[in-house]
Motif scaffolding. Structure first.
Motif: not given
Length: 328
Positions: A73-87, A261-271
């Motif tokens: 869930e932490q890695v998948a929070l957004s496509t932006v974060l996924q790209a950072e983890y991929a690096k 593009v309208l982006v929807k993300v879901e996760g713990r609010q603090a994260d």
């Protein structure tokens, strides 16, 4: 004759695995990162870290080299974060991604090749084994893997939880902007539909609340979602929209006059807040799972959060609040 039962068991597992995808050969000769999605309401109660500790020896016994564990869930929070983890995965020379999904009635272990980009995995057709609980699934996975010689010899004895991906709000704060975009009246707003390949990438398929849903269920949810979106947008968004049901490149979108593009993300609010460069809410409110909308401007890859924080556990409330703030 004493070998026949074992042989039949191996052939059964091979048939099962090939029906869901094929185990990548790199699993036996390269590093793996493990992403864990753990239903907190499953019994007995486990944290995702405890689940990782329990399953780790079986991944090793199967011939893998799991060098680190992260919460899916932490890695998948957004496509932006996924790209950072991929690096970060590239820097660690990761070759495989293991996805562990623990639900109330089953545990699944999936393996795919690391895509070397922000998708993390190429698609959802992965090798996979499921069992009624973590131990059953782990034992079957280990039994399958142990029948294949492995080149992974110096592997960690215990599960490790290295710091991967962006480690501070500043890692992404340059891209997120706390105001509204301009020129929404000139260009179309693309709206990806959930349950399609257009939104948030394939690893989200393995989140515990999504994994295993039938195509019919996903289609029904997608249809209901579009009806709900159209109802809200028709009353609160006066400009042109375009529904996105498949992955397209930025260039393809721009050619269709879609600059936003309208982006929807879901996760713990603090994260979510931390990943967007904001001071996170702490305590009970910070631990709530919420939905947040923002707009991605494709030309400059800018991410517009709106002038104030408007996330909410109910996606309809969250979208209404976001569109209200879009008028400010």
């Amino acid at each position: 004759m004493k070998y026949i039962p074992s042989l039949l068991f191996f052939l059964f597992l091979t048939t099962l695995a090939q029906g869901q995808g094929i185990m990548p050969t790199t699993f036996y000769e390269g590093k793996s990162i493990v992403l864990v999605s753990n239903d907190p309401s499953a019994k007995p109660a486990f944290t995702w870290q405890a689940l990782a500790d329990s399953i780790h020896p079986y991944l090793v016994r199967a011939g893998g080299d799991p060098i680190g564990y992260s919460e899916l869930e932490q890695v998948a929070l957004s496509t932006v974060l996924q790209a950072e983890y991929a690096k970060a995965f590239l820097q660690r020379q990761i070759q495989n991604v293991v996805l562990i999904t623990r639900q109330k009635e089953q545990v699944s272990i999936q393996v795919g090749k690391f895509s070397e980009d922000g998708k993390i995995i190429e698609n959802t057709s992965l090798f996979g084994i499921s069992g009624k609980d973590w131990k059953t699934a782990s034992q079957e996975f280990a039994a399958y893997g142990s029948a294949v010689p492995t080149k992974n010899l110096l592997v960690p004895d215990l599960a490790e939880f290295p710091a991967l991906g962006p480690q501070s709000p500043s890692a992404n704060s340059q891209k997120f902007i706390s105001r509204n975009p301009i020129n929404l009246d000139v260009f179309r707003l693309g709206i990806p539909l959930e349950g399609t390949s257009a939104i948030n990438g394939p690893i989200n398929t393995f989140r515990y609340e999504v994994y295993g849903k039938s195509p019919e269920t996903l289609l029904a949810e997608q249809s209901a979602q579009q009806v709900g979106l159209e109802e809200i947008l028709s009353s609160k968004y006066p400009y042109e929209v375009a529904w996105l049901v498949e992955t397209k490149t930025n260039q393809e979108l721009l050619e269709e006059r879609i600059q936003f593009v309208l982006v929807k993300v879901e996760g713990r609010q603090a994260d979510l807040m931390k990943s967007m460069g904001l001071e996170p809410i702490i305590g009970e409110d910070g631990a709530k799972t919420v939905v947040k909308y923002y707009i991605r401007f494709l030309v400059r890859e800018e991410l517009y959060l709106g002038p104030q924080w408007d996330a909410h556990p109910d996606w309809k409330v969250s979208l209404n609040q976001f569109l209200d703030n879009l008028k400010k």
